[in-house]
Design a protein around this motif. Structure first.
Motif, PDB file in Angstrom:
ATOM      1  N   GLY A 201      -5.538 -24.236  -1.688  1.00 61.35           N
ATOM      2  CA  GLY A 201      -4.299 -23.502  -1.272  1.00 61.35           C
ATOM      3  C   GLY A 201      -3.348 -22.930  -2.387  1.00 61.35           C
ATOM      4  O   GLY A 201      -2.432 -21.926  -2.198  1.00 61.35           O
ATOM      5  N   VAL A 202      -3.775 -23.517  -3.662  1.00 61.70           N
ATOM      6  CA  VAL A 202      -3.096 -22.516  -4.651  1.00 61.70           C
ATOM      7  C   VAL A 202      -3.633 -21.365  -4.972  1.00 61.70           C
ATOM      8  O   VAL A 202      -2.946 -20.477  -5.123  1.00 61.70           O
ATOM      9  CB  VAL A 202      -3.308 -23.616  -6.099  1.00 61.70           C
ATOM     10  N   ALA A 203      -5.173 -21.222  -4.964  1.00 63.43           N
ATOM     11  CA  ALA A 203      -5.741 -19.963  -4.934  1.00 63.43           C
ATOM     12  C   ALA A 203      -5.213 -18.829  -3.971  1.00 63.43           C
ATOM     13  O   ALA A 203      -5.214 -17.783  -3.953  1.00 63.43           O
ATOM     14  CB  ALA A 203      -7.288 -20.178  -4.883  1.00 63.43           C
ATOM     15  N   GLU A 204      -4.983 -19.555  -2.653  1.00 63.41           N
ATOM     16  CA  GLU A 204      -4.499 -18.564  -1.652  1.00 63.41           C
ATOM     17  C   GLU A 204      -3.238 -18.104  -1.877  1.00 63.41           C
ATOM     18  O   GLU A 204      -2.987 -16.942  -1.613  1.00 63.41           O
ATOM     19  CB  GLU A 204      -4.367 -19.519  -0.252  1.00 63.41           C
ATOM     20  N   LEU A 205      -2.225 -18.899  -2.518  1.00 60.55           N
ATOM     21  CA  LEU A 205      -1.104 -18.240  -2.851  1.00 60.55           C
ATOM     22  C   LEU A 205      -1.077 -17.279  -3.735  1.00 60.55           C
ATOM     23  O   LEU A 205      -0.351 -16.311  -3.948  1.00 60.55           O
ATOM     24  CB  LEU A 205      -0.061 -19.595  -3.581  1.00 60.55           C
ATOM     25  N   LEU A 206      -2.044 -17.580  -4.893  1.00 61.73           N
ATOM     26  CA  LEU A 206      -2.135 -16.540  -5.786  1.00 61.73           C
ATOM     27  C   LEU A 206      -2.505 -15.192  -5.511  1.00 61.73           C
ATOM     28  O   LEU A 206      -2.319 -13.931  -6.142  1.00 61.73           O
ATOM     29  CB  LEU A 206      -3.002 -17.162  -7.134  1.00 61.73           C
ATOM     30  N   VAL A 207      -3.517 -15.328  -4.515  1.00 62.08           N
ATOM     31  CA  VAL A 207      -3.921 -13.908  -3.997  1.00 62.08           C
ATOM     32  C   VAL A 207      -3.366 -13.420  -2.817  1.00 62.08           C
ATOM     33  O   VAL A 207      -3.035 -12.061  -2.856  1.00 62.08           O
ATOM     34  CB  VAL A 207      -5.545 -14.384  -3.439  1.00 62.08           C
ATOM     35  N   VAL A 208      -2.610 -14.036  -1.767  1.00 59.31           N
ATOM     36  CA  VAL A 208      -2.141 -13.634  -0.679  1.00 59.31           C
ATOM     37  C   VAL A 208      -0.593 -13.398  -1.118  1.00 59.31           C
ATOM     38  O   VAL A 208      -0.233 -12.221  -0.380  1.00 59.31           O
ATOM     39  CB  VAL A 208      -2.403 -14.524   0.500  1.00 59.31           C
ATOM     40  N   LEU A 209       0.185 -13.999  -1.869  1.00 61.14           N
ATOM     41  CA  LEU A 209       1.389 -13.740  -2.129  1.00 61.14           C
ATOM     42  C   LEU A 209       1.789 -12.314  -2.354  1.00 61.14           C
ATOM     43  O   LEU A 209       2.711 -11.734  -2.124  1.00 61.14           O
ATOM     44  CB  LEU A 209       2.007 -15.038  -2.672  1.00 61.14           C
ATOM     45  N   PRO A 210       1.352 -12.054  -3.760  1.00 64.68           N
ATOM     46  CA  PRO A 210       1.504 -10.685  -4.076  1.00 64.68           C
ATOM     47  C   PRO A 210       0.939  -9.420  -3.284  1.00 64.68           C
ATOM     48  O   PRO A 210       1.704  -8.593  -2.876  1.00 64.68           O
ATOM     49  CB  PRO A 210       0.497 -10.410  -5.299  1.00 64.68           C
ATOM     50  N   LEU A 211       0.158  -9.849  -2.386  1.00 64.07           N
ATOM     51  CA  LEU A 211      -0.574  -8.577  -1.498  1.00 64.07           C
ATOM     52  C   LEU A 211       0.474  -8.708  -0.405  1.00 64.07           C
ATOM     53  O   LEU A 211       0.889  -7.495   0.257  1.00 64.07           O
ATOM     54  CB  LEU A 211      -1.820  -9.223  -0.950  1.00 64.07           C
ATOM     55  N   GLU A 212       1.094  -9.648   0.140  1.00 64.49           N
ATOM     56  CA  GLU A 212       2.038  -9.927   1.115  1.00 64.49           C
ATOM     57  C   GLU A 212       3.331  -9.119   0.590  1.00 64.49           C
ATOM     58  O   GLU A 212       4.068  -8.444   1.257  1.00 64.49           O
ATOM     59  CB  GLU A 212       2.533 -11.124   1.629  1.00 64.49           C
ATOM     60  N   THR A 213       3.797  -9.365  -0.482  1.00 65.53           N
ATOM     61  CA  THR A 213       5.105  -8.634  -1.381  1.00 65.53           C
ATOM     62  C   THR A 213       4.625  -6.887  -1.239  1.00 65.53           C
ATOM     63  O   THR A 213       5.711  -6.575  -0.748  1.00 65.53           O
ATOM     64  CB  THR A 213       5.185  -8.933  -2.699  1.00 65.53           C
ATOM     65  N   VAL A 214       3.434  -6.868  -1.400  1.00 64.87           N
ATOM     66  CA  VAL A 214       3.091  -5.419  -1.385  1.00 64.87           C
ATOM     67  C   VAL A 214       3.281  -4.743   0.058  1.00 64.87           C
ATOM     68  O   VAL A 214       3.980  -3.690   0.278  1.00 64.87           O
ATOM     69  CB  VAL A 214       1.931  -4.898  -2.104  1.00 64.87           C
ATOM     70  N   VAL A 215       2.933  -5.481   0.894  1.00 63.79           N
ATOM     71  CA  VAL A 215       2.866  -4.896   2.259  1.00 63.79           C
ATOM     72  C   VAL A 215       4.517  -4.840   2.793  1.00 63.79           C
ATOM     73  O   VAL A 215       5.046  -3.968   3.441  1.00 63.79           O
ATOM     74  CB  VAL A 215       2.081  -6.067   3.300  1.00 63.79           C
ATOM     75  N   ARG A 216       5.113  -6.007   2.415  1.00 66.81           N
ATOM     76  CA  ARG A 216       6.523  -6.219   3.252  1.00 66.81           C
ATOM     77  C   ARG A 216       7.484  -4.813   2.302  1.00 66.81           C
ATOM     78  O   ARG A 216       8.257  -4.239   3.080  1.00 66.81           O
ATOM     79  CB  ARG A 216       7.226  -7.329   2.691  1.00 66.81           C
ATOM     80  N   ARG A 217       7.087  -4.660   1.156  1.00 63.08           N
ATOM     81  CA  ARG A 217       7.821  -3.604   0.469  1.00 63.08           C
ATOM     82  C   ARG A 217       7.579  -2.139   1.016  1.00 63.08           C
ATOM     83  O   ARG A 217       8.452  -1.310   1.088  1.00 63.08           O
ATOM     84  CB  ARG A 217       7.340  -3.669  -0.803  1.00 63.08           C
ATOM     85  N   LEU A 218       6.178  -2.040   1.409  1.00 62.33           N
ATOM     86  CA  LEU A 218       5.765  -0.725   2.105  1.00 62.33           C
ATOM     87  C   LEU A 218       6.440  -0.500   3.541  1.00 62.33           C
ATOM     88  O   LEU A 218       6.557   0.437   3.948  1.00 62.33           O
ATOM     89  CB  LEU A 218       4.147  -0.592   1.962  1.00 62.33           C
ATOM     90  N   GLU A 219       6.508  -1.687   3.908  1.00 57.59           N
ATOM     91  CA  GLU A 219       7.045  -1.703   5.425  1.00 57.59           C
ATOM     92  C   GLU A 219       8.769  -1.351   5.375  1.00 57.59           C
ATOM     93  O   GLU A 219       9.231  -0.799   6.346  1.00 57.59           O
ATOM     94  CB  GLU A 219       7.113  -3.208   6.286  1.00 57.59           C
ATOM     95  N   CYS A 220       9.457  -1.637   4.278  1.00 64.51           N
ATOM     96  CA  CYS A 220      10.811  -1.320   4.118  1.00 64.51           C
ATOM     97  C   CYS A 220      10.887   0.219   3.832  1.00 64.51           C
ATOM     98  O   CYS A 220      12.047   0.606   3.661  1.00 64.51           O
ATOM     99  CB  CYS A 220      11.347  -2.085   3.037  1.00 64.51           C
ATOM    100  N   GLN A 221       9.683   0.785   3.259  1.00 65.98           N
ATOM    101  CA  GLN A 221      10.019   2.119   3.100  1.00 65.98           C
ATOM    102  C   GLN A 221       9.767   3.223   4.074  1.00 65.98           C
ATOM    103  O   GLN A 221       8.575   3.230   5.049  1.00 65.98           O
ATOM    104  CB  GLN A 221       8.728   2.467   2.096  1.00 65.98           C
ATOM    105  N   VAL A 222      10.938   3.761   4.637  1.00 65.73           N
ATOM    106  CA  VAL A 222      10.693   4.806   5.687  1.00 65.73           C
ATOM    107  C   VAL A 222      10.157   6.110   5.387  1.00 65.73           C
ATOM    108  O   VAL A 222      10.656   6.785   4.250  1.00 65.73           O
ATOM    109  CB  VAL A 222      12.091   4.995   6.325  1.00 65.73           C
ATOM    110  N   VAL A 223       9.274   6.692   6.214  1.00 72.71           N
ATOM    111  CA  VAL A 223       8.363   7.816   5.561  1.00 72.71           C
ATOM    112  C   VAL A 223       8.626   8.611   7.017  1.00 72.71           C
ATOM    113  O   VAL A 223       7.709   8.484   7.915  1.00 72.71           O
ATOM    114  CB  VAL A 223       6.955   7.793   5.410  1.00 72.71           C
TER     115      VAL A 223
END
Length: 319
Positions: A201-223
């Motif tokens: 579970g800790v390994a999942e957080l370390l891998v998935v959480l930064p990637l999810e942050t990237v995806v959410r920030r790109l979703e907020c970006q209007v192109v």
């Protein structure tokens, strides 16, 4: 969510901050919730923005799309469809692959709903600056303004595909890995099995959480392709906000075609992943800093040089 810009401890006194933006820097989760609920343009119900879209996503994924895709994969590759848990199978890898693949494909196909949910959650509730009126109409509006490619074929493609694959992979492959690779049995070694689950579970957080942050920030970006708003603003092809020089107009209620404004301060420079983006971001940060300093000097009073400082500050913000 959104790419929050930290401007120091005096962000509440920043004269360049629009009234619909909320400063949550340095606040705890509970303080941020209370501040959003007490905000005049947001309110308590804004805490539930996007929940209808999330419910629609979960229902479509769990009851229809994912089981259909999984059964199609099982039939196509002639995989034994056993009802017993994967950890008790002698060869759990074929059914595990079909399970993970079905979840990944289903989650990726439903990413437009994630895009709508994120933007509904992040956008301001102020009626004069709110871009999307509801989650039910936001999807069609995104397609009209940004093109059908904004749903899948955008900068979010690879991180979204990777996130859609890693989430079910960690969820369903962790018990199989602990049992068949590490050799830990949940019945005879329960404490060791729980410790291994915690480590996964800790390994999942370390891998998935930064990637999810990237995806959410790109979703907020209007192109989009120069979407004009009611007040003369427009959004360029890279999500940059500009003005066409119209002045003297009063508040104009956003008709849903203006710039995307969040309830927290976001960076107007888009994430492109190239050196040009970093250079533009540095120029924008330096210009915004000069703009804030000029605006503060200009607002300090009718002192000598105040009007010129204000003009320099406005020019800095427009860079």
């Amino acid at each position: 969510m959104g790419y929050l810009v930290r401007s120091g401890p005096t962000h509440d006194d920043d004269p360049t901050r629009p009234p619909y933006e909320i400063s949550i820097e340095g606040d705890s989760t509970l303080q941020s919730v209370v501040k959003i609920a007490c905000c005049e343009s947001e309110g308590f119900l804004s805490l539930f923005n996007g929940h209808l879209i999330a419910w629609l996503h979960d229902i479509t994924h769990a009851l229809f799309l994912q089981p259909t895709i999984e059964q199609s994969l099982i039939d196509a590759f002639n995989i034994n469809d056993d009802s017993i848990p994967l950890v008790h199978l002698e060869n759990p890898y074929p059914p595990l692959a079909s399970l993970v693949a079905s979840h990944a494909i289903s989650n990726f196909l439903l990413t437009p709903l994630d895009l709508v949910r994120t933007r509904i959650m992040v956008q301001t509730g102020n009626p004069y600056h709110r871009k999307y009126k509801s989650g039910l109409t936001a999807l069609g509006q995104i397609v009209r303004e940004e093109g059908i490619g904004a749903l899948y074929a955008s900068r979010r493609f690879f991180p979204t595909l990777l996130l859609s694959t890693l989430q079910p992979l960690f969820k369903y492959a962790s018990p199989v890995f602990i049992t068949h690779v590490m050799g830990v049995d949940a019945d005879y070694q329960p404490w060791l099995f729980r410790a291994a689950e915690l480590a996964m579970g800790v390994a999942e957080l370390l891998v998935v959480l930064p990637l999810e942050t990237v995806v959410r920030r790109l979703e907020c970006q209007v192109v989009g392709r120069f979407v004009r708003g009611g007040g003369g603003s427009f959004v360029g092809v890279d999500g940059l906000v500009g003005s066409d020089g119209d002045e003297g107009q009063g508040p104009v209620r956003n008709t849903g075609s203006g710039a995307f404004e969040g309830m927290v301060r976001t960076n107007a420079i888009p994430y492109t992943g190239g050196g040009r983006s970093r250079r533009i971001r540095m120029i924008h940060t330096r210009g915004a800093g000069e703009g804030r300093r000029g605006a503060k000097v200009g607002l300090a009073g009718p002192q000598k040089g105040g009007r010129a400082a204000t003009r320099r500050g406005a020019d800095g913000l427009r860079q």
